[in-house]
Design an enzyme around this catalytic site. Sequence first.
Site, PDB file in Angstrom:
ATOM      1  N   LYS A  51       0.847  -1.203   0.000  1.00  0.00           N
ATOM      2  CA  LYS A  51       0.000   0.000   0.000  1.00  0.00           C
ATOM      3  C   LYS A  51       0.878   1.247   0.000  1.00  0.00           C
ATOM      4  O   LYS A  51       0.625   2.206  -0.738  1.00  0.00           O
ATOM      5  CB  LYS A  51      -0.939  -0.018   1.222  1.00  0.00           C
ATOM      6  CG  LYS A  51      -2.072  -1.028   1.072  1.00  0.00           C
ATOM      7  CD  LYS A  51      -2.805  -1.327   2.369  1.00  0.00           C
ATOM      8  CE  LYS A  51      -3.771  -2.489   2.172  1.00  0.00           C
ATOM      9  NZ  LYS A  51      -4.369  -2.990   3.399  1.00  0.00           N
ATOM     10  N   GLN A  95      -4.656  -2.114   9.678  1.00  0.00           N
ATOM     11  CA  GLN A  95      -4.529  -3.420   9.005  1.00  0.00           C
ATOM     12  C   GLN A  95      -5.092  -4.541   9.877  1.00  0.00           C
ATOM     13  O   GLN A  95      -4.811  -4.634  11.064  1.00  0.00           O
ATOM     14  CB  GLN A  95      -3.045  -3.665   8.685  1.00  0.00           C
ATOM     15  CG  GLN A  95      -2.779  -4.901   7.867  1.00  0.00           C
ATOM     16  CD  GLN A  95      -3.410  -4.871   6.476  1.00  0.00           C
ATOM     17  OE1 GLN A  95      -3.310  -3.885   5.760  1.00  0.00           O
ATOM     18  NE2 GLN A  95      -4.077  -5.957   6.118  1.00  0.00           N
ATOM     19  N   ASP A 118     -11.637   2.106   3.984  1.00  0.00           N
ATOM     20  CA  ASP A 118     -11.921   0.665   3.912  1.00  0.00           C
ATOM     21  C   ASP A 118     -13.424   0.409   3.816  1.00  0.00           C
ATOM     22  O   ASP A 118     -13.844  -0.686   3.444  1.00  0.00           O
ATOM     23  CB  ASP A 118     -11.405  -0.023   5.195  1.00  0.00           C
ATOM     24  CG  ASP A 118     -10.083  -0.746   4.964  1.00  0.00           C
ATOM     25  OD1 ASP A 118      -9.744  -1.022   3.794  1.00  0.00           O
ATOM     26  OD2 ASP A 118      -9.400  -1.055   5.968  1.00  0.00           O
TER      27      ASP A 118
END
Length: 292
Positions: A51, A95, A118
């Site tokens: 990322k 994460q 997200d």
Amino acid sequence: MKLIDGKSVAAEVEQETRTRIEMLKTRGITPGLAVVLVGEDPASQAYVRNKDRTCAALGMYSRKIEMPATTTQAELMAVVADLNADPAIHGILVQSPPPKHIDERAVTEAIDPRKDVDGFHPVNVAKLVMEDLTGFVPCTPLGCQRLLTAAGIETAGAEVVVVGRSLIVGKPMAFLLMAKGKGGDATVTIAHSRTRDLAAVCRRADIVIAAIGRPKCLGAEHIRDGAVVIDVGINRVADPTTKSGYRLVGDVDFETVAEKCKAITPVPGGVGPMTIAMLMGNTVTACERLTA
Ligand code: NAP
């Protein structure tokens, strides 16, 4: 059989994102993504590196925050609060999975929904269900939908079976496909581990989306001739012939399914590259909205 090439569609999405970043830069704004990693899980470390690298390649600002596995809930919540208040940061993600002692749901709920790229915050989940386009949609299902439209697969009126009911993939996938409009309007069934006669349910489908997390779980008996298959699964299986000692396989038995379907995504190189491309797109969307 057509192979749906996730790498080339992801490159298209990234090109669109680059153009939007250039527009923001003309106003002196750089989109910023913060990725928080708690603990030393090697797969998570690899995702976070990826990322970070993609942000840099697109000219975005990225901040990687690595915290030890002993981090407390309060310490993590304090980091999220700082990022919520930081004007250089437009997207925040923590994460998954965090260490066991962390309450992941509480962390998700602490993220400002406007920075929740997200799409896991309850406000964004509700917006997806309500077809309110001001929310954020989880990146993996969004990527699957984009793959279908890029490959010219008609979803309107199609029978779709989504195998898997997670909040990250299966459920949002189903809501996207049943929503009104382009890439939607499908008749959706969600299957899971308690589904009776999974093969018969899947064989009804014009489009099967596999999000199970079990290597080669769907075989030729699950797929009818001419169906389209999107394989979300990423599973490590032992392979002594490779340098790493493992290789990645999907949830679908590619060899037996590919020969009977109309189109299929490979693993790797299918859904995987799309997830990160959609994340970058969501971050730029967050930046555009926060700086409008
Ligand atoms: P998850 O939370 O473990 O959910 C798996 C789902 O599959 C559950 O709903 C489960 O049913 C169902 N299932 C398990 N065994 C089954 C069986 N034998 N028959 C039918 N359904 C079964 O997993 P996830 O987070 O959704 O991820 C799914 C897969 O996608 C994993 O391989 C993951 O690595 C991959 N993934 C890939 C990306 C990407 O970027 N490509 C992103 C996210 C995830 P129950 O609910 O009844 O337990």
